[in-house]
Design an enzyme around this catalytic site. Structure first.
Site, PDB file in Angstrom:
ATOM      1  N   TYR A  76      12.638  32.001 -14.541  1.00 18.73           N
ATOM      2  CA  TYR A  76      13.786  32.285 -13.531  1.00 18.73           C
ATOM      3  C   TYR A  76      14.108  33.730 -13.768  1.00 18.73           C
ATOM      4  CZ  TYR A  76      17.390  31.563 -10.227  1.00 18.73           C
ATOM      5  OH  TYR A  76      18.197  31.889  -9.068  1.00 18.73           O
ATOM      6  N   PHE A 128      11.370  50.786  14.561  1.00 19.46           N
ATOM      7  CA  PHE A 128      10.606  49.578  14.257  1.00 19.46           C
ATOM      8  C   PHE A 128      11.419  48.473  14.518  1.00 19.46           C
ATOM      9  CE2 PHE A 128       8.721  46.141  11.687  1.00 19.46           C
ATOM     10  CZ  PHE A 128       7.483  46.173  12.104  1.00 19.46           C
ATOM     11  N   THR A 129      10.888  47.318  14.887  1.00 18.57           N
ATOM     12  CA  THR A 129      11.566  46.062  15.591  1.00 18.57           C
ATOM     13  C   THR A 129      12.782  45.617  14.421  1.00 18.57           C
ATOM     14  OG1 THR A 129       9.857  44.878  14.782  1.00 18.57           O
ATOM     15  CG2 THR A 129       9.890  45.354  16.905  1.00 18.57           C
ATOM     16  N   ASP A 219      10.822  54.390   5.138  1.00 18.87           N
ATOM     17  CA  ASP A 219      10.096  53.149   5.269  1.00 18.87           C
ATOM     18  C   ASP A 219       8.525  53.233   4.861  1.00 18.87           C
ATOM     19  OD1 ASP A 219       8.767  50.887   6.133  1.00 18.87           O
ATOM     20  OD2 ASP A 219       9.637  50.641   8.149  1.00 18.87           O
ATOM     21  N   LYS A 262       1.594  45.199   3.707  1.00 20.52           N
ATOM     22  CA  LYS A 262       0.621  46.170   4.599  1.00 20.52           C
ATOM     23  C   LYS A 262      -0.332  46.762   3.551  1.00 20.52           C
ATOM     24  CE  LYS A 262       3.486  44.703   8.021  1.00 20.52           C
ATOM     25  NZ  LYS A 262       4.498  45.503   8.035  1.00 20.52           N
ATOM     26  N   ARG A 386       2.710  45.610  22.508  1.00 17.44           N
ATOM     27  CA  ARG A 386       3.823  46.734  21.893  1.00 17.44           C
ATOM     28  C   ARG A 386       4.180  47.355  23.130  1.00 17.44           C
ATOM     29  NH1 ARG A 386       5.913  44.395  18.457  1.00 17.44           N
ATOM     30  NH2 ARG A 386       5.638  44.723  16.074  1.00 17.44           N
ATOM     31  N   PHE A 453       9.518  39.080  21.441  1.00 12.71           N
ATOM     32  CA  PHE A 453       8.047  39.180  21.357  1.00 12.71           C
ATOM     33  C   PHE A 453       7.495  38.328  20.855  1.00 12.71           C
ATOM     34  CE2 PHE A 453       7.221  41.212  17.430  1.00 12.71           C
ATOM     35  CZ  PHE A 453       8.567  41.775  16.958  1.00 12.71           C
TER      36      PHE A 453
HETATM   37  C1  LIG Z   1       6.134  45.124   8.767  1.00  7.40           C
HETATM   38  C2  LIG Z   1       7.084  46.379   8.781  1.00  7.40           C
HETATM   39  C3  LIG Z   1       8.367  46.118   8.393  1.00  7.40           C
HETATM   40  C4  LIG Z   1       8.937  44.851   8.165  1.00  7.40           C
HETATM   41  O1  LIG Z   1       8.356  44.256   7.035  1.00  7.40           O
HETATM   42  P1  LIG Z   1       8.181  42.471   6.836  1.00  7.40           P
HETATM   43  O2  LIG Z   1       7.589  42.421   5.582  1.00  7.40           O
HETATM   44  O3  LIG Z   1       7.401  42.066   8.134  1.00  7.40           O
HETATM   45  O4  LIG Z   1       9.553  41.793   6.779  1.00  7.40           O
HETATM   46  C5  LIG Z   1       9.241  47.116   8.414  1.00  7.40           C
HETATM   47  N1  LIG Z   1       8.874  48.484   8.601  1.00  7.40           N
HETATM   48  C6  LIG Z   1       7.239  48.549   9.111  1.00  7.40           C
HETATM   49  C7  LIG Z   1       6.962  49.847   9.566  1.00  7.40           C
HETATM   50  C8  LIG Z   1       6.705  47.350   9.172  1.00  7.40           C
HETATM   51  O5  LIG Z   1       5.411  47.779   9.483  1.00  7.40           O
END
Ligand SMILES: *Cc1c(COP(=O)(O)O)cnc(C)c1O
Length: 461
Positions: A76, A128-129, A219, A262, A386, A453
């Site tokens: 843990y 970004f969303t 990011d 990613k 998009r 979306f």
């Molecule tokens: C995917 C993504 C996020 C969010 O990350 P999650 O792992 O999906 O929560 C934030 N910024 C960018 C540029 C992304 O591609």
């Protein structure tokens, strides 16, 4: 006898395990698409042939990463995999402190809640969303300060992810540095078409922000892909290693949020990495409430191990050449048959220009949503919208945001598909293009409140 003229690159891996794909008929796909309300997010993955919906968590892990799962330390507290991950992040990203989170948005949530106050402004190189939503939920307002070129799908600027320093400076002058907790810098800007930011630009943003006492958060989700573009395109970086470039990029920032799903070749995971001890301390308090203890943050020990190994594999230039090379391969094919898409070819995806592809559709007939649906019908290939659906609504006026770009993203998972899949993809896009004049638009019949979306439903006009 004809000669083979060029020397090709090939995938720097061989295949050890395969996952079988289901082949579907046009009738099967028509039924599946109707049931999914013409939203590719609502299709069952089983009904998809080549899945280019996203490169998020869809990567193929290596045998070494899979082996890493077996050395997961599921204690843990104080898992050894946490310390392994911390060591790799310090080495490659150069940040001091690590707070693991279940994925990127977990890190965005914590960072936004700590730094943003009601009425603040957060400038960034295109929204970004999830990032923007967390900034807004914390009381902030996102301000787009990306260069104008980013909004032009035909502009060939090599660094369309760059921040417009004048836009940034005039925002600072207008609202005051105290109202700007940090600048939110994305590396390879997804919404601009997977376009990189240059080192020079990062350096200039850093210089402007240090003078004003404004922090910068990266990011870093696709920062390694960005590092590759810098190596390929920016003067002075040809002979630097990917690792050196990545570290220099991060050195201009105070920390990062990361979706490891990613760049880092895993199926789940993320983190917040920081240089400021005070922010780290607060983040460590918050992570316990929202994610899990600060040494696992919603992840299993094995997930952190796969991520730590993924960092080492993803930073290899061979890997990145093949990863970005695959996208380029499809892009060059589409270019040769004059398909309209965002140029230059992006790092993780091809973004079809739906406004040009389907010029007879109005924006409120959802051209990109329509095109994604048609591509699935034609071939079983899944892509994503998009455009206006992703852009959502303005919180104050309630009206749709009308983004300039109306795009369909064909996103390539890392190490998953072969060159033959790429050929099939380009041919399917061509088939839809030949048919484009007969394609009708869509009407939205169900609209969720947040990130619509993902779950919106449509019917054909
Ligand atoms: C995917 C993504 C996020 C969010 O990350 P999650 O792992 O999906 O929560 C934030 N910024 C960018 C540029 C992304 O591609």
């Amino acid at each position: 006898m004809e000669k083979l003229k060029k020397r090709s690159w090939a995938e720097p891996f061989k295949i050890k395990t395969v996952e079988l794909l289901k082949m579907t008929s046009p009738e099967d796909r028509k039924k599946a698409l109707e049931e999914a309300g013409y939203n590719t997010f609502l299709l069952k993955s089983e009904d998809v042939y080549i899945d280019l919906l996203t490169d998020s968590g869809t990567n193929a892990m290596s045998d070494v990463q899979w082996a890493g799962l077996m050395v997961g330390d599921e204690a843990y507290a104080g898992s050894k995999n946490y310390y392994h991950l911390e060591e790799k992040i310090q080495k490659y990203y150069g940040y001091k402190y690590l707070v693991p989170t279940h994925q990127g948005r977990g890190a965005e949530h914590i960072l936004s809640q700590i730094l943003i106050k009601q009425g603040d402004y957060i400038p960034g190189n295109m929204y970004f969303t999830t990032t923007r939503l967390h900034q807004e939920l914390a009381g902030g307002k996102f301000m787009d300060v990306i260069i104008d070129e980013a909004h032009d799908p035909e502009n060939l600027h090599p660094f369309k992810g760059n921040i417009d320093l004048q836009k940034l400076e005039s925002l600072v002058n207008k609202v005051g540095a105290k109202k700007i907790p940090y600048v939110s810098v994305a590396a390879t800007v997804n919404m601009a078409g997977g376009q990189p930011i240059s080192m020079e630009n990062l350096r200039q943003v850093h210089s402007l922000c240090s003078k004003q006492g404004i922090k910068i958060f990266l990011d870093a989700t696709r920062a390694m892909e960005n590092a590759y573009f810098i190596k390929m395109r920016e003067q002075g970086y040809q002979n630097k290693s990917m690792a050196d470039i990545l570290r220099e990029m991060c050195s201009y920032t105070n920390g990062c949020t990361m979706s490891a799903k990613k760049d880092l070749l895993v199926n789940i995971g993320g983190f917040l990495a920081l240089n400021d001890y005070e922010i780290f301390e607060e983040a460590r308090n918050m992570v316990v409430v929202y994610e899990g203890l600060h040494t696992y943050g919603g992840l299993a020990g094995r997930d952190m191990e796969a991520m730590a190994i993924g960092i080492e594999e993803a930073i290899q230039e061979d890997h990145m050449r093949a990863r970005i090379g695959q996208v380029e391969y499809v892009g060059e094919k589409l270019k040769s048959i004059d398909i309209p898409f965002v140029q230059p070819i992006g790092g993780h995806a091809i973004f079809l220009d739906a406004k040009k592809f389907l010029p007879h559709l109005k924006q409120l007939e959802f051209p990109a949503q329509t095109l994604a649906a048609e591509l699935y019908l034609e071939s079983g290939i899944r892509s994503m919208e998009r455009g206006i659906v992703s852009a959502g609504r303005n919180k104050e006026t309630g009206d749709h945001y009308y983004p300039k770009l109306e795009l369909v993203r064909l996103t390539f998972p890392r190490r998953v598909y072969t060159q033959a899949h790429c050929d099939v993809t380009a041919e399917a896009v061509e088939a839809v293009y030949e048919n484009r004049n007969s394609i009708k638009g869509l009407e939205m019949i169900y609209e969720p409140k947040y990130l619509r979306f993902f779950q919106a439903r449509f019917k054909r006009l």
